[in-house]
Design an enzyme around this catalytic site. Structure first.
Site, PDB file in Angstrom:
ATOM      1  N   LYS A 101     -47.824  -8.429  -4.708  1.00 37.01           N
ATOM      2  CA  LYS A 101     -47.233  -9.137  -3.573  1.00 37.01           C
ATOM      3  C   LYS A 101     -45.787  -8.692  -3.339  1.00 37.01           C
ATOM      4  O   LYS A 101     -45.206  -7.969  -4.168  1.00 37.01           O
ATOM      5  CB  LYS A 101     -47.323 -10.641  -3.831  1.00 37.01           C
ATOM      6  CG  LYS A 101     -48.768 -11.140  -3.945  1.00 37.01           C
ATOM      7  CD  LYS A 101     -48.822 -12.624  -4.281  1.00 37.01           C
ATOM      8  CE  LYS A 101     -50.248 -13.116  -4.401  1.00 37.01           C
ATOM      9  NZ  LYS A 101     -50.332 -14.558  -4.749  1.00 37.01           N
ATOM     10  N   TYR A 141     -56.557 -14.733   3.528  1.00 36.93           N
ATOM     11  CA  TYR A 141     -56.496 -16.072   2.932  1.00 36.93           C
ATOM     12  C   TYR A 141     -57.221 -17.116   3.783  1.00 36.93           C
ATOM     13  O   TYR A 141     -56.887 -18.294   3.744  1.00 36.93           O
ATOM     14  CB  TYR A 141     -55.035 -16.490   2.734  1.00 36.93           C
ATOM     15  CG  TYR A 141     -54.350 -15.761   1.611  1.00 36.93           C
ATOM     16  CD1 TYR A 141     -54.699 -15.981   0.281  1.00 36.93           C
ATOM     17  CD2 TYR A 141     -53.338 -14.836   1.873  1.00 36.93           C
ATOM     18  CE1 TYR A 141     -54.065 -15.313  -0.761  1.00 36.93           C
ATOM     19  CE2 TYR A 141     -52.693 -14.154   0.844  1.00 36.93           C
ATOM     20  CZ  TYR A 141     -53.068 -14.406  -0.472  1.00 36.93           C
ATOM     21  OH  TYR A 141     -52.435 -13.733  -1.497  1.00 36.93           O
ATOM     22  N   ASN A 204     -45.740 -15.559  -7.415  1.00 38.49           N
ATOM     23  CA  ASN A 204     -46.526 -15.262  -8.621  1.00 38.49           C
ATOM     24  C   ASN A 204     -46.985 -13.812  -8.710  1.00 38.49           C
ATOM     25  O   ASN A 204     -47.933 -13.491  -9.415  1.00 38.49           O
ATOM     26  CB  ASN A 204     -47.693 -16.231  -8.770  1.00 38.49           C
ATOM     27  CG  ASN A 204     -48.703 -16.140  -7.642  1.00 38.49           C
ATOM     28  OD1 ASN A 204     -48.595 -15.285  -6.755  1.00 38.49           O
ATOM     29  ND2 ASN A 204     -49.680 -17.025  -7.675  1.00 38.49           N
ATOM     30  N   HIS A 207     -52.091 -10.652  -6.709  1.00 39.73           N
ATOM     31  CA  HIS A 207     -53.374 -11.251  -6.313  1.00 39.73           C
ATOM     32  C   HIS A 207     -54.512 -10.444  -6.915  1.00 39.73           C
ATOM     33  O   HIS A 207     -54.432  -9.214  -7.019  1.00 39.73           O
ATOM     34  CB  HIS A 207     -53.529 -11.260  -4.796  1.00 39.73           C
ATOM     35  CG  HIS A 207     -54.946 -11.456  -4.341  1.00 39.73           C
ATOM     36  ND1 HIS A 207     -55.531 -12.697  -4.209  1.00 39.73           N
ATOM     37  CD2 HIS A 207     -55.920 -10.544  -4.008  1.00 39.73           C
ATOM     38  CE1 HIS A 207     -56.793 -12.556  -3.818  1.00 39.73           C
ATOM     39  NE2 HIS A 207     -57.054 -11.262  -3.693  1.00 39.73           N
ATOM     40  N   GLU A 218     -62.526  -8.238   0.473  1.00 36.69           N
ATOM     41  CA  GLU A 218     -61.102  -7.925   0.541  1.00 36.69           C
ATOM     42  C   GLU A 218     -60.851  -6.417   0.608  1.00 36.69           C
ATOM     43  O   GLU A 218     -59.946  -5.958   1.318  1.00 36.69           O
ATOM     44  CB  GLU A 218     -60.382  -8.548  -0.658  1.00 36.69           C
ATOM     45  CG  GLU A 218     -60.363 -10.067  -0.590  1.00 36.69           C
ATOM     46  CD  GLU A 218     -59.962 -10.726  -1.901  1.00 36.69           C
ATOM     47  OE1 GLU A 218     -59.868 -11.963  -1.929  1.00 36.69           O
ATOM     48  OE2 GLU A 218     -59.748  -9.999  -2.898  1.00 36.69           O
TER      49      GLU A 218
END
Length: 241
Positions: A101, A141, A204, A207, A218
């Site tokens: 990310k 998402y 975080n 992914h 994805e």
């Protein structure tokens, strides 16, 4: 040997993505050193071929039935412990979409994260630095669109470049999730990526696909046809038997 084999008869459970159960062969004339069992394994992960060993048993699959099941012939080479209930099986080769990310890119963690997956033994099939448009982030998402944090999550993903990757290998989905760690970095174990490099859920770092199906979905979102590279690592025999 007879007692050891009998202890396996009727055993069942999920092993390496297979629903397994063990039954004694109908032929009772086999030599004790070659006592035959029949293992019925239903593929949960889409695997088409199985082989492996467990405490002196070696086996290979026969033709897979239409319902995804197969019958495996096992030859006992030495006595088994009566507590041996499950067989180590070769897991289905999967593909996972892994995305570093924006915070992971900005913090210079790209090389460290790639190294962890490489050293684990998985094969990199696709890699690119990418500035995600809002529409793509929203589609990625989409399952979370009813969550109150959804708008901020999308805003976060498009706030800077991401590194999209496709990693391939047996059981890569579950294994990658373990490498990544819990969603909340404060709950992630030390040694995991989030446990080592994260503090808040909103930052975080990485992914990873949560299922084979989502992995393929994805990958199709983030990579165009022809962007993945099919190749085989020369050290593969030292990683996968």
């Amino acid at each position: 040997m007879a007692n050891s084999v009998a202890a396996l008869t009727g055993a069942s459970g999920i092993v390496g993505g297979l629903q397994c159960s063990v039954q004694r062969s109908g032929n009772s004339n086999h030599a004790r050193s070659q006592q035959q069992l029949c293992l019925r394994a239903k593929a949960l992960g889409g695997a088409s071929e199985f082989s492996g060993q467990c405490r002196g048993l070696r086996w290979d699959s026969s033709t897979i039935a239409g319902d995804g099941s197969c019958f495996l012939s096992l030859a006992a080479r030495r006595p088994l412990r009566s507590s041996s209930r499950f067989f180590a099986v070769t897991q289905a080769v999967e593909r996972s979409y892994i995305m570093i990310k924006p915070d992971g890119v900005q913090r210079g963690l790209v090389g460290e994260i790639i190294t962890r997956f490489e050293q684990k033994g998985f094969s990199l099939k696709g890699l690119k630095l990418f500035q995600a448009p809002k529409e793509l982030a929203e589609e990625h998402y989409t399952e979370l669109q009813e969550k109150p944090f959804y708008p901020e999550l999308v805003k976060y993903i498009v706030s800077g470049p991401v590194v999209g990757m496709v990693w391939e290998g047996p059981g890569v989905i579950a294994s990658a999730r373990k490498l990544i760690g819990a969603t909340n970095p404060l709950n992630a174990e030390p040694g995991t990526i989030r446990g080592d490099f994260g503090i808040q859920s909103g930052r975080n770092v990485i992914h990873g696909s949560d299922s084979p199906e989502n992995g393929e979905r994805e990958i199709a979102l983030w990579f165009k046809e022809g962007e993945l590279v099919e190749w085989t690592r020369t050290i593969k025999p030292w990683i996968i038997e």
